[in-house]
Design an enzyme around this catalytic site. Structure first.
Site, mmCIF file in Angstrom:
data_model
loop_
_atom_site.group_PDB
_atom_site.id
_atom_site.type_symbol
_atom_site.label_atom_id
_atom_site.label_comp_id
_atom_site.label_asym_id
_atom_site.label_seq_id
_atom_site.Cartn_x
_atom_site.Cartn_y
_atom_site.Cartn_z
ATOM 1 C CG ASN A 9 21.575 29.613 -12.374
ATOM 2 O OD1 ASN A 9 22.106 29.446 -13.472
ATOM 3 N ND2 ASN A 9 21.612 30.757 -11.715
ATOM 4 C CD1 TRP A 10 23.761 23.146 -13.138
ATOM 5 C CD2 TRP A 10 24.269 22.448 -15.206
ATOM 6 N NE1 TRP A 10 23.424 21.817 -13.237
ATOM 7 C CE2 TRP A 10 23.726 21.369 -14.488
ATOM 8 C CE3 TRP A 10 24.658 22.252 -16.532
ATOM 9 C CZ2 TRP A 10 23.560 20.103 -15.057
ATOM 10 C CZ3 TRP A 10 24.493 21.001 -17.104
ATOM 11 C CH2 TRP A 10 23.954 19.932 -16.374
ATOM 12 C CE LYS A 11 24.769 30.784 -9.552
ATOM 13 N NZ LYS A 11 25.039 31.699 -8.458
ATOM 14 C CG HIS A 95 20.712 35.094 -11.297
ATOM 15 N ND1 HIS A 95 21.817 35.590 -10.654
ATOM 16 C CD2 HIS A 95 20.440 33.899 -10.723
ATOM 17 C CE1 HIS A 95 22.204 34.720 -9.729
ATOM 18 N NE2 HIS A 95 21.376 33.682 -9.748
ATOM 19 C CD GLU A 97 25.413 34.934 -9.956
ATOM 20 O OE1 GLU A 97 25.330 34.275 -11.012
ATOM 21 O OE2 GLU A 97 25.519 34.395 -8.833
ATOM 22 C CD GLU A 164 18.052 33.143 -7.057
ATOM 23 O OE1 GLU A 164 18.280 31.946 -6.862
ATOM 24 O OE2 GLU A 164 18.710 33.835 -7.833
ATOM 25 N N GLY A 170 25.370 32.026 -3.241
ATOM 26 C CA GLY A 170 26.769 31.606 -3.346
ATOM 27 C C GLY A 170 27.603 31.920 -2.115
ATOM 28 C CB SER A 209 23.445 29.120 0.328
ATOM 29 O OG SER A 209 24.393 30.063 -0.160
ATOM 30 N N GLY A 230 22.017 26.965 -7.206
ATOM 31 C CA GLY A 230 23.254 27.209 -7.940
ATOM 32 C C GLY A 230 24.288 26.150 -7.604
ATOM 33 N N GLY A 231 25.175 26.488 -6.661
ATOM 34 C CA GLY A 231 26.310 25.616 -6.332
ATOM 35 C C GLY A 231 25.945 24.151 -6.110
HETATM 36 C C1 PEP Z 1 21.554 31.156 -7.826
HETATM 37 O O1 PEP Z 1 22.536 31.660 -8.359
HETATM 38 O O2 PEP Z 1 20.463 31.221 -8.379
HETATM 39 C C2 PEP Z 1 21.766 30.505 -6.544
HETATM 40 C C3 PEP Z 1 20.720 30.332 -5.783
HETATM 41 O O3 PEP Z 1 23.047 30.134 -6.227
HETATM 42 P P1 PEP Z 1 23.529 29.331 -4.919
HETATM 43 O O4 PEP Z 1 22.568 28.191 -4.732
HETATM 44 O O5 PEP Z 1 24.900 28.880 -5.240
HETATM 45 O O6 PEP Z 1 23.459 30.288 -3.791
#
Ligand code: PEP
Length: 249
Positions: A9-11, A95, A97, A164, A170, A209, A230-231
């Site tokens: 997930n590149w956001k 999600h 966010e 999640e 994040g 994470s 994500g990251g």
């Molecule tokens: C996400 O936003 O779906 C996510 C899991 O982010 P991160 O891996 O950065 O925590």
């Protein structure tokens, strides 16, 4: 046996040039991996370019969100048909966010999921509790509400659930394998109530994470069938290591 499903997930990251650069390098590194479903969800502006890069590869194109109408006067929104037209096969819905910053309710998430399914898109539905909810012992109540409301009337085909925990997204704080397994097992139990024995077919993936350092121990859990990343999906090297997780015994 469930085939692992690992999604990036590149956001709100990566320009067109960065998308192309990432994908050409990444594709070369994962081309002989028939045993893992790999998905990449770039921002909307990069979907067409990504579809070109990904044609004739084993990598699935996904979008990060969708609106629930097919077309019309909805300034700024993107319809399921538009995503299919761009080559998307899956879409991330719900999600945290989106729930937090864009006031998405369970009802909106359910409408989006239903519209996505109608257009033939697979759905990656995100569920998870905040730190406050976890500390108040409400994790399972939140999961139950989000699953029951979000999945109301949604069929089982190409459905992936992403657990999640919001406190892990994040933040660099990952759920322990035990915490993840407990939540995933609960989700599967609820899916069994909704879908019967088909519950065993669903991938329940972990997000929060996930990194090259913790992916192996997370993937060792019985009900952790993949990851939403994500990251750590923004760098070819780290995302490649994640999709090449090693199953710990
Ligand atoms: C996400 O936003 O779906 C996510 C899991 O982010 P991160 O891996 O950065 O925590």
């Amino acid at each position: 046996m469930r085939k692992p499903f690992i999604a990036a997930n590149w956001k709100m990251n990566k320009t067109l040039a960065e998308t192309r650069e990432f994908l050409s390098e990444f594709i070369a590194g994962v081309k002989d991996m028939p045993d893992v479903d790999i998905a990449v969800a770039p921002p909307f502006t990069s979907l067409s370019a990504a579809a070109e890069n990904l044609s004739d590869t084993n990598i699935i194109l996904a979008a990060q969100d969708v609106f629930y109408e097919d077309k019309g006067a909805y300034t700024g929104e993107i319809s399921p048909l538009m995503l299919v037209d761009c080559g998307c096969k899956y879409v991330i819905i719900g999600h945290s966010e989106r729930r937090q910053y864009f006031q998405e309710t369970d009802n909106i998430i359910n409408r989006k999921s239903s519209a996505a399914r109608k257009a033939g898109l697979g759905v990656i539905m995100c569920v998870g509790e905040s730190l406050e909810e976890r500390e108040a012992g409400k994790t399972f109540d939140i999961l139950l509400r989000e699953l029951e409301k979000g999945l109301d009337g949604i069929g089982p085909q190409n459905l992936v659930i992403a657990y999640e925990p919001i406190w892990a997204i994040g933040t660099g704080k990952t759920a322990t394998p035990e915490q993840a397994q407990k939540a995933h097992a609960y989700i599967r139990e609820r899916l069994r109530i909704l879908y019967g024995n088909r519950a065993d077919e669903f991938c329940i993936i972990y997000g929060g994470s996930a990194t090259p350092e913790n992916i192996d121990s997370l993937m060792a859990c019985e009900d952790v069938d993949g990851a939403l990343v994500g990251g750590a999906s923004l760098k070819v090297e780290s995302f490649t290591r994640i999709v090449k997780f090693r199953k710990e015994q």
